[in-house]
Design a protein around this motif. Sequence first.
Motif, mmCIF file in Angstrom:
data_model
loop_
_atom_site.group_PDB
_atom_site.id
_atom_site.type_symbol
_atom_site.label_atom_id
_atom_site.label_comp_id
_atom_site.label_asym_id
_atom_site.label_seq_id
_atom_site.Cartn_x
_atom_site.Cartn_y
_atom_site.Cartn_z
ATOM 1 N N LEU A 26 21.917 13.688 80.838
ATOM 2 C CA LEU A 26 23.202 14.396 80.942
ATOM 3 C C LEU A 26 22.990 15.900 80.983
ATOM 4 N N VAL A 27 22.113 16.389 80.154
ATOM 5 C CA VAL A 27 21.871 17.825 80.065
ATOM 6 C C VAL A 27 21.365 18.377 81.392
ATOM 7 N N GLN A 28 20.582 17.589 82.122
ATOM 8 C CA GLN A 28 20.003 18.055 83.378
ATOM 9 C C GLN A 28 20.964 17.987 84.561
ATOM 10 N N LYS A 29 22.122 17.349 84.382
ATOM 11 C CA LYS A 29 23.100 17.278 85.468
ATOM 12 C C LYS A 29 23.577 18.692 85.806
ATOM 13 N N THR A 30 23.895 18.907 87.061
ATOM 14 C CA THR A 30 24.371 20.236 87.451
ATOM 15 C C THR A 30 25.880 20.368 87.283
ATOM 16 N N ASP A 31 26.620 19.330 87.587
ATOM 17 C CA ASP A 31 28.079 19.366 87.459
ATOM 18 C C ASP A 31 28.465 18.550 86.229
ATOM 19 N N LYS A 32 28.518 19.224 85.086
ATOM 20 C CA LYS A 32 28.757 18.499 83.837
ATOM 21 C C LYS A 32 29.879 19.168 83.056
ATOM 22 N N LYS A 33 30.693 18.325 82.429
ATOM 23 C CA LYS A 33 31.837 18.826 81.673
ATOM 24 C C LYS A 33 31.795 18.278 80.254
ATOM 25 N N LEU A 34 31.926 19.174 79.283
ATOM 26 C CA LEU A 34 31.907 18.833 77.871
ATOM 27 C C LEU A 34 33.321 18.990 77.301
ATOM 28 N N LEU A 35 33.754 18.017 76.553
ATOM 29 C CA LEU A 35 35.064 18.040 75.908
ATOM 30 C C LEU A 35 34.881 18.089 74.405
ATOM 31 N N ASP A 36 35.595 19.023 73.760
ATOM 32 C CA ASP A 36 35.711 19.044 72.298
ATOM 33 C C ASP A 36 37.188 18.923 71.970
ATOM 34 N N PRO A 37 37.657 17.720 71.605
ATOM 35 C CA PRO A 37 39.081 17.505 71.350
ATOM 36 C C PRO A 37 39.564 17.970 69.966
ATOM 37 N N PHE A 38 38.687 18.545 69.183
ATOM 38 C CA PHE A 38 39.029 19.148 67.890
ATOM 39 C C PHE A 38 38.390 20.535 67.865
ATOM 40 N N CYS A 39 38.686 21.360 68.838
ATOM 41 C CA CYS A 39 37.874 22.552 69.103
ATOM 42 C C CYS A 39 38.018 23.677 68.092
ATOM 43 N N GLY A 40 39.068 23.694 67.289
ATOM 44 C CA GLY A 40 39.202 24.782 66.319
ATOM 45 C C GLY A 40 39.105 26.133 67.006
ATOM 46 N N THR A 41 38.211 26.995 66.539
ATOM 47 C CA THR A 41 38.070 28.318 67.140
ATOM 48 C C THR A 41 37.036 28.353 68.265
ATOM 49 N N GLY A 42 36.490 27.200 68.661
ATOM 50 C CA GLY A 42 35.696 27.110 69.878
ATOM 51 C C GLY A 42 34.198 27.234 69.758
ATOM 52 N N THR A 43 33.631 27.047 68.583
ATOM 53 C CA THR A 43 32.190 27.220 68.423
ATOM 54 C C THR A 43 31.393 26.261 69.310
ATOM 55 N N LEU A 44 31.751 24.979 69.331
ATOM 56 C CA LEU A 44 31.048 24.021 70.195
ATOM 57 C C LEU A 44 31.228 24.381 71.670
ATOM 58 N N LEU A 45 32.410 24.867 72.028
ATOM 59 C CA LEU A 45 32.668 25.238 73.420
ATOM 60 C C LEU A 45 31.804 26.425 73.836
ATOM 61 N N ILE A 46 31.682 27.393 72.963
ATOM 62 C CA ILE A 46 30.843 28.561 73.255
ATOM 63 C C ILE A 46 29.390 28.136 73.454
ATOM 64 N N GLU A 47 28.893 27.290 72.567
ATOM 65 C CA GLU A 47 27.518 26.816 72.709
ATOM 66 C C GLU A 47 27.357 26.018 74.004
ATOM 67 N N GLY A 48 28.354 25.212 74.351
ATOM 68 C CA GLY A 48 28.311 24.473 75.607
ATOM 69 C C GLY A 48 28.267 25.390 76.814
ATOM 70 N N LEU A 49 29.099 26.435 76.797
ATOM 71 C CA LEU A 49 29.087 27.412 77.900
ATOM 72 C C LEU A 49 27.718 28.058 78.043
ATOM 73 N N GLU A 50 27.151 28.428 76.921
ATOM 74 C CA GLU A 50 25.839 29.083 76.952
ATOM 75 C C GLU A 50 24.767 28.164 77.539
ATOM 76 N N LEU A 51 24.955 26.855 77.365
ATOM 77 C CA LEU A 51 23.997 25.884 77.889
ATOM 78 C C LEU A 51 24.321 25.432 79.319
#
Length: 193
Positions: A26-51
Amino acid sequence: PHRNPDKGMLPPKLARMIINFLSSELVQKTDKKLLDPFCGTGTLLIEGLELGWQVFGSDLSREAITQSGENLRWFTQKFSLPETYALACLDAVHIDTKSTGGKVTAIVTEPFLGKQQPKPDQLAGMFKGLEKQYLGILKKWTTVLENGGEVVLVTPLVEVGKRQYDLSKIIDKSREFGYSTVSYTHLTLPTKR
């Protein structure tokens, strides 16, 4: 810019570790979308963007979504990253492909873990309620998770004396929805043939 210690804060290093549980396929896919349905202030989303993930976050709290949006804007501007994210104020059980813009590759989240500092006599009821909640969202998530997609889910564990409370039963029960188990709280929705 925003942190909320009253709601709990997932440290960035731990958020990165949670995302790193995803399979290398999954990590090596080029078109990949990560969902955090309890995102709070977005820490997981930020880390996902960075990756390199496109990220979608939702939360029941409008304040959390506002703060998450401000944190994501700050992060993408500070590091000159594309704004490949979207946010919505939604209950985790109401997420659908319309709100996420299509199927997602992975769901990585630290959901509601129960009442903070419950009394020992409240634990059995609290964990029964959490089990019901988690099974409901896992069932719903099969409609937004692409074939072969993965879920990494943080779950609570409480020990009081010799008694242990956890949500290990959801692993076996999640198989009813089509998941297979990679490891405790890492589930895969098999590729349909």
